[in-house]
Each structure stands twice: as C-alpha cells, then as structure tokens.
Design a protein around this motif. Structure first.
Motif, PDB file in Angstrom:
ATOM      1  N   PHE A  27      -6.310   2.454   2.446  1.00  0.00           N
ATOM      2  CA  PHE A  27      -5.609   3.325   1.507  1.00  0.00           C
ATOM      3  C   PHE A  27      -5.979   4.790   1.758  1.00  0.00           C
ATOM      4  N   HIS A  28      -7.266   5.059   1.926  1.00  0.00           N
ATOM      5  CA  HIS A  28      -7.709   6.438   2.139  1.00  0.00           C
ATOM      6  C   HIS A  28      -7.191   6.999   3.465  1.00  0.00           C
ATOM      7  N   VAL A  29      -7.090   6.175   4.484  1.00  0.00           N
ATOM      8  CA  VAL A  29      -6.502   6.609   5.757  1.00  0.00           C
ATOM      9  C   VAL A  29      -5.045   7.003   5.527  1.00  0.00           C
ATOM     10  N   ASN A  30      -4.321   6.195   4.750  1.00  0.00           N
ATOM     11  CA  ASN A  30      -2.921   6.499   4.452  1.00  0.00           C
ATOM     12  C   ASN A  30      -2.783   7.783   3.648  1.00  0.00           C
ATOM     13  N   LEU A  59       0.811  -1.218   0.000  1.00  0.00           N
ATOM     14  CA  LEU A  59       0.000   0.000   0.000  1.00  0.00           C
ATOM     15  C   LEU A  59       0.843   1.266   0.000  1.00  0.00           C
ATOM     16  N   GLU A  60       1.893   1.282   0.792  1.00  0.00           N
ATOM     17  CA  GLU A  60       2.745   2.469   0.882  1.00  0.00           C
ATOM     18  C   GLU A  60       3.422   2.750  -0.462  1.00  0.00           C
ATOM     19  N   GLU A  61       3.945   1.705  -1.083  1.00  0.00           N
ATOM     20  CA  GLU A  61       4.584   1.869  -2.394  1.00  0.00           C
ATOM     21  C   GLU A  61       3.562   2.316  -3.438  1.00  0.00           C
ATOM     22  N   TYR A  62       2.355   1.769  -3.360  1.00  0.00           N
ATOM     23  CA  TYR A  62       1.291   2.166  -4.279  1.00  0.00           C
ATOM     24  C   TYR A  62       0.964   3.649  -4.099  1.00  0.00           C
ATOM     25  N   LEU A  63       0.855   4.067  -2.868  1.00  0.00           N
ATOM     26  CA  LEU A  63       0.528   5.453  -2.551  1.00  0.00           C
ATOM     27  C   LEU A  63       1.544   6.423  -3.148  1.00  0.00           C
ATOM     28  N   HIS A  64       2.801   6.028  -3.174  1.00  0.00           N
ATOM     29  CA  HIS A  64       3.870   6.905  -3.665  1.00  0.00           C
ATOM     30  C   HIS A  64       4.272   6.595  -5.107  1.00  0.00           C
ATOM     31  N   ASN A  65       3.424   5.846  -5.806  1.00  0.00           N
ATOM     32  CA  ASN A  65       3.675   5.493  -7.223  1.00  0.00           C
ATOM     33  C   ASN A  65       5.031   4.822  -7.414  1.00  0.00           C
TER      34      ASN A  65
END
Length: 83
Positions: A43-46, A13-19
């Motif tokens: 994801f939205h919380v992150n 999720l973290e990697e996804y969030l930062h592309n």
C-alpha cells in the motif's frame, strides 16, 4: 474484525487508495493492513508511486519543446489537409 485476507486486500488496493470502496470493504482492508506487513508495505509503495506520478503530471514541458511540438503538428496538419 474480519480479516479479508491478502488476496482481497491486494486486489482492491488501488480502489482503497482512491477511496472508491464501500465503507465496510475499506474497513476490512484497513484492518487487514494493520496486521499484515506485506500488504501494508505494498500500500505504501502505491501511495508513493501515485504521489510521484501526480507531481510529474503537474510539471510543464519547456516552452521551446512545446513550440516545437506545436509547429510539427501544424506542419503535419497542413500536409494532411492539402493531400
């Protein structure tokens, strides 16, 4: 569509969030979240947490606090240099 599952989605999720994921991995996570309320919610919380931290990091310390810290650092440095 290949469902990557919650374990993979949450682990990346973290990697996804930062592309930071490869295109296929990002697509798998995006497709999984489209059908998984739990992962989508996480994801939205992150996203909110990341945006909040970014805003907080842009704020500058008050000038008097900045000066107090610099003065203390200089005092400690001069004490250390003469020791």
């Amino acid at each position: 569509m290949t469902d990557c599952g919650c374990d993979k989605a949450k682990a990346e999720l973290e990697e996804y969030l930062h592309n930071e994921l490869a295109r296929d991995d990002a697509r798998d996570i995006r497709e999984h979240m489209a059908g998984c309320a739990d992962c989508s919610s996480e994801f939205h919380v992150n996203v909110v947490m990341t945006e909040t931290v970014k805003r907080a990091c842009k704020e500058a310390a008050p000038e008097d606090l900045r000066l107090q810290v610099l003065t203390k650092l200089r005092d400690l440095q001069s004490t250390h240099e003469s020791a």
